[in-house]
Each structure stands twice: as structure tokens, then as C-alpha cells.
Write an enzyme that holds these catalytic residues in place. Structure first.
Site, PDB file in Angstrom:
ATOM      1  N   ARG A 195     -38.100  11.224  31.499  1.00  0.00           N
ATOM      2  CA  ARG A 195     -37.825  10.029  30.662  1.00  0.00           C
ATOM      3  C   ARG A 195     -38.879   8.953  30.919  1.00  0.00           C
ATOM      4  NH1 ARG A 195     -31.834  11.044  30.428  1.00  0.00           N
ATOM      5  NH2 ARG A 195     -32.003  13.060  29.391  1.00  0.00           N
ATOM      6  N   GLU A 248     -17.254  17.032  33.046  1.00  0.00           N
ATOM      7  CA  GLU A 248     -18.182  16.995  31.905  1.00  0.00           C
ATOM      8  C   GLU A 248     -18.632  18.390  31.473  1.00  0.00           C
ATOM      9  OE1 GLU A 248     -21.885  14.862  32.560  1.00  0.00           O
ATOM     10  OE2 GLU A 248     -22.424  14.984  30.453  1.00  0.00           O
ATOM     11  N   LYS A 255     -15.378  14.076  30.057  1.00  0.00           N
ATOM     12  CA  LYS A 255     -16.613  13.608  29.415  1.00  0.00           C
ATOM     13  C   LYS A 255     -17.176  14.735  28.546  1.00  0.00           C
ATOM     14  CE  LYS A 255     -21.204  11.763  30.423  1.00  0.00           C
ATOM     15  NZ  LYS A 255     -21.963  10.812  31.243  1.00  0.00           N
ATOM     16  N   SER A 257     -23.797  10.979  25.161  1.00  0.00           N
ATOM     17  CA  SER A 257     -24.500  10.790  23.882  1.00  0.00           C
ATOM     18  C   SER A 257     -25.304  12.030  23.505  1.00  0.00           C
ATOM     19  CB  SER A 257     -25.358   9.528  23.906  1.00  0.00           C
ATOM     20  OG  SER A 257     -26.346   9.563  24.911  1.00  0.00           O
ATOM     21  N   GLY A 258     -25.753  12.791  24.468  1.00  0.00           N
ATOM     22  CA  GLY A 258     -26.272  14.131  24.207  1.00  0.00           C
ATOM     23  C   GLY A 258     -27.499  14.264  23.317  1.00  0.00           C
TER      24      GLY A 258
HETATM   25  P1  13P Z   1     -26.499  11.349  27.696  1.00  0.00           P
HETATM   26  O1  13P Z   1     -25.630  10.227  27.177  1.00  0.00           O
HETATM   27  O2  13P Z   1     -27.965  11.023  27.667  1.00  0.00           O
HETATM   28  O3  13P Z   1     -26.161  12.658  27.055  1.00  0.00           O
HETATM   29  O4  13P Z   1     -26.193  11.517  29.221  1.00  0.00           O
HETATM   30  C1  13P Z   1     -24.897  11.534  29.652  1.00  0.00           C
HETATM   31  C2  13P Z   1     -24.822  12.225  30.943  1.00  0.00           C
HETATM   32  O5  13P Z   1     -24.357  11.693  31.909  1.00  0.00           O
HETATM   33  C3  13P Z   1     -25.321  13.614  31.007  1.00  0.00           C
HETATM   34  O6  13P Z   1     -24.906  14.191  32.199  1.00  0.00           O
END
Ligand code: 13P
Length: 341
Positions: free
Chosen positions: A33, A177, A219, A261-262
Site C-alpha cells: 500500500r 472474518e 466480519k 471493504s474488500g
Molecule cells: P479492507 O476493508 O481493506 O478489505 O480490509 C479489512 C480487513 O481488515 C481485511 O482483513
């Protein structure tokens, strides 16, 4: 296991108008990133970047919690306060990612398995002593030709449930998650099918391992078309498919669902959450956010490693958190973006 304490923390994390910032990128992920916006990744640049986020004035109005990476849990702000303390002083609960990232699933091309159960029982009390009150474990499910396989779904679901049981044993709220990736050209229907499968298997395992539903959070991904699908679904349809899938898979005793948010854009992630909260009333769980990219994209780019840009980056971060806070109650409109610009 102190069920009352777990319930209190879980409910605090999904308090009305608030959501979670995921700032738990591993060395590899933060490196990628940073590189994309021209920042060198070092222990100090990661510390300075995260300090910029955590010391944003008033951020506790919109954030209930922040998920940290292990390195950050040990780091300090410029004034010497450890980061967990910096967050608590903002009224924000510190949490920690406890999985050890993914490896390729053996004998199954294109699939991942999340590691980290070995040693978890020793690490959890250490994290708790450093101030963490909740935890996260991410499993990754990929949609493609012939995948996901039953073996990948089951292995990851069981690891998620075992992790959650370990976390609750130390009175740390587990955020479970299971992420079905947006990557690929699959339809929203295929995403629904795989998400429903993974969630059903995850809650089977959660039950088998004795995890207390009222002291955990889920999540998940939203149910959405693949990133490269020719046909992209509209906001209301994503909201409807997501909530219908969750109604069929997530027990009502779970206090909250905090989406990732993915890879959605900042605005999409806000609009989808908003649509769910405005279209549905009386859902059994809170619908909230636990975004990394959709909260950090702009602030990271503005900051760019430049101490002189801290204030401008914090302003962008505050704005994004405020928009998502409005989406928690279905009160977000796109006009609110322009008003602030
Ligand atoms: P994103 O919202 O960028 O998908 O990240 C969430 C997250 O914690 C991934 O493990």
C-alpha cells in the site's frame, strides 16, 4: 470466560454511529500500500503513519475500535504514550490481528489457508496485558474454476472457530472474518452461494467449539459481483443480497456484523452500508464497518510520508469516518461528500 465482559466489549464495538478502523496490515500488505503511493516502509514510517490516524482530533466520535498489527501494539506515539493508550484516550478500544496470514492450501491450487493457532494460547494473554480488548482472524476464500473446495471451506471455518474459542477464553472478543474475495469475474449469485456456504459452515464450527455468540462479532464480505464481472450490480441489489444472505446464516444472538471493504471504492463501501441500514429496520444485529482500504485510501495518499501533511490527511480521515458513521443509521447522502469538500 467472562461472558458479561465479552458482551459489553462486543456491544461497545458496535455502538450506534460508530465503527472499526482496521489498521492491522501485515508487513507485506502495508509495504504494498505504501509503495503504491510512494512511501518507504520502515518501522518509523509505519509508526508515524499510524500515529497520524490515531491522533486525529475527535476520531472517537465515529470509531469504536481500531485493529492493530502486532508491531503497532508495541509502538508509541511521539509523546511517549503506547498506542493502545493513545487510542483509549480517544475513547477507542484497541484490538489486535492474531492470525499469522495465509499459506497456499496444500494440493489445491488458488486456495489459501490461514495459520496462527500454534502459540496462540501464549500470545493472547500478552496482547491482553498490552491493552488489547478484542482480536481478529481473517480467512480467505477465493472464487474460481472448481474453487472453493469443501476442504478449503471446512479447514478455514474450523480454524476461525478454534481461534474464537481461544480468544474468548482470555475475555478477548473475537472478530471472525471469513472473507470471500471480490477478485474474479463471477456473478453476484455465485458470491451469494459461496458466502452462504462459508457462513453456514463457520457458524456450525462456532457452535461445535462452544463459542459464545453474544460475545463475538462477524466480519464478512458484502455479497457483490466479482471485480471483473461484465455485469456490475447496483447499490440496492448489493444491499438486499447481502442482508438476505446474512438473515439466512447469522444467528440473532450475534450483536453485530462489521463489514470489510474488500477492494470496493471508498464511496461504494459507504453507500452499500448506508443502503442496508436504510432499507431494513429491526434487524437482529447491528450492521457496521471495519474497513481498512475504504477508510485509509485517501488519508494515506495525502500524507505520503510528509510530516507537513498530517493535518490534511487527518481531515480526510475524519471525513471518511464521519461518512461511514452516517451510513450506520442510513442517513448518508452523496451531498455530504461535496459539502465537506
Ligand atoms: P479492507 O476493508 O481493506 O478489505 O480490509 C479489512 C480487513 O481488515 C481485511 O482483513
Amino acid at each position: 470466560m467472562d461472558v458479561q465482559k465479552l458482551q459489553e466489549t462486543a456491544r461497545e464495538l458496535v455502538a450506534p454511529g460508530k465503527g472499526i478502523l482496521a489498521a492491522d496490515e501485515s508487513f507485506g500488505t502495508i509495504g504494498k500500500r505504501f509503495e503504491a503511493v510512494g512511501i518507504d516502509s520502515s518501522e518509523e514510517s509505519r509508526r508515524a503513519y499510524r500515529e497520524m490516524l490515531f491522533t486525529t482530533p475527535g476520531i472517537g466520535e465515529f470509531l469504536s475500535g481500531v485493529i492493530l498489527f502486532e508491531e503497532t501494539l508495541h509502538q508509541k506515539g511521539s509523546d511517549g504514550r503506547p498506542f493502545p493508550r493513545v487510542l483509549e484516550d480517544q475513547g477507542v478500544i484497541p484490538g489486535i490481528k492474531v492470525d499469522k496470514s495465509t499459506v497456499d492450501m496444500p494440493l489445491s491450487e488458488g486456495e489459501k489457508f490461514t495459520q496462527g493457532l500454534d502459540g496462540l494460547d501464549d500470545r493472547l494473554p500478552e496482547y491482553r496485558d498490552l491493552g488489547a480488548r478484542f482480536t481478529k482472524w481473517r480467512a480467505v476464500i477465493t472464487i474460481g474454476d472448481g474453487i472453493p473446495t469443501k476442504s478449503c471451506i471446512e479447514a478455514n471455518a474450523e480454524a476461525l472457530a478454534l481461534y474464537a474459542a481461544f480468544a474468548q477464553q482470555y475475555d478477548l472478543v473475537p472478530i471472525v472474518e471469513p472473507e470471500v474475495l471480490i477478485d474474479g469475474d463471477h456473478s453476484i449469485e455465485r458470491c451469494y452461494e459461496v458466502t452462504e456456504w462459508m457462513l453456514n459452515r463457520t457458524f456450525d464450527e462456532v457452535y461445535e467449539h462452544g463459542v459464545e455468540l453474544s460475545g463475538m462479532l462477524l466480519k464478512p464480505n458484502m455479497v457483490i459481483s466479482g471485480k471483473d464481472a461484465a455485469q456490475q450490480t447496483g447499490v440496492d441489489e448489493v444491499a438486499r443480497a447481502t442482508v438476505e444472505c446474512l438473515l439466512r446464516t447469522v444467528p440473532a444472538a450475534v450483536p453485530g456484523i462489521v463489514f470489510l471493504s474488500g477492494g470496493q471504492s471508498d464511496l461504494q463501501a459507504t453507500a452499500h452500508l448506508n443502503a442496508m441500514n436504510s432499507m431494513y429496520e429491526g434487524l437482529p444485529w447491528e450492521l457496521s464497518f471495519s474497513y481498512a482500504r475504504a477508510l485509509q485510501g485517501q488519508p494515506m495518499e495525502i500524507w505520503g510520508g510528509d510530516a507537513g501533511k498530517v493535518e490534511a490527511a487527518q481531515k480526510a480521515f475524519y471525513h471518511r469516518a464521519k461518512m461511514n458513521s452516517a451510513a450506520r443509521s442510513g442517513d448518508y447522502t452523496e451531498d455530504m461528500e461535496e459539502q465537506a469538500a
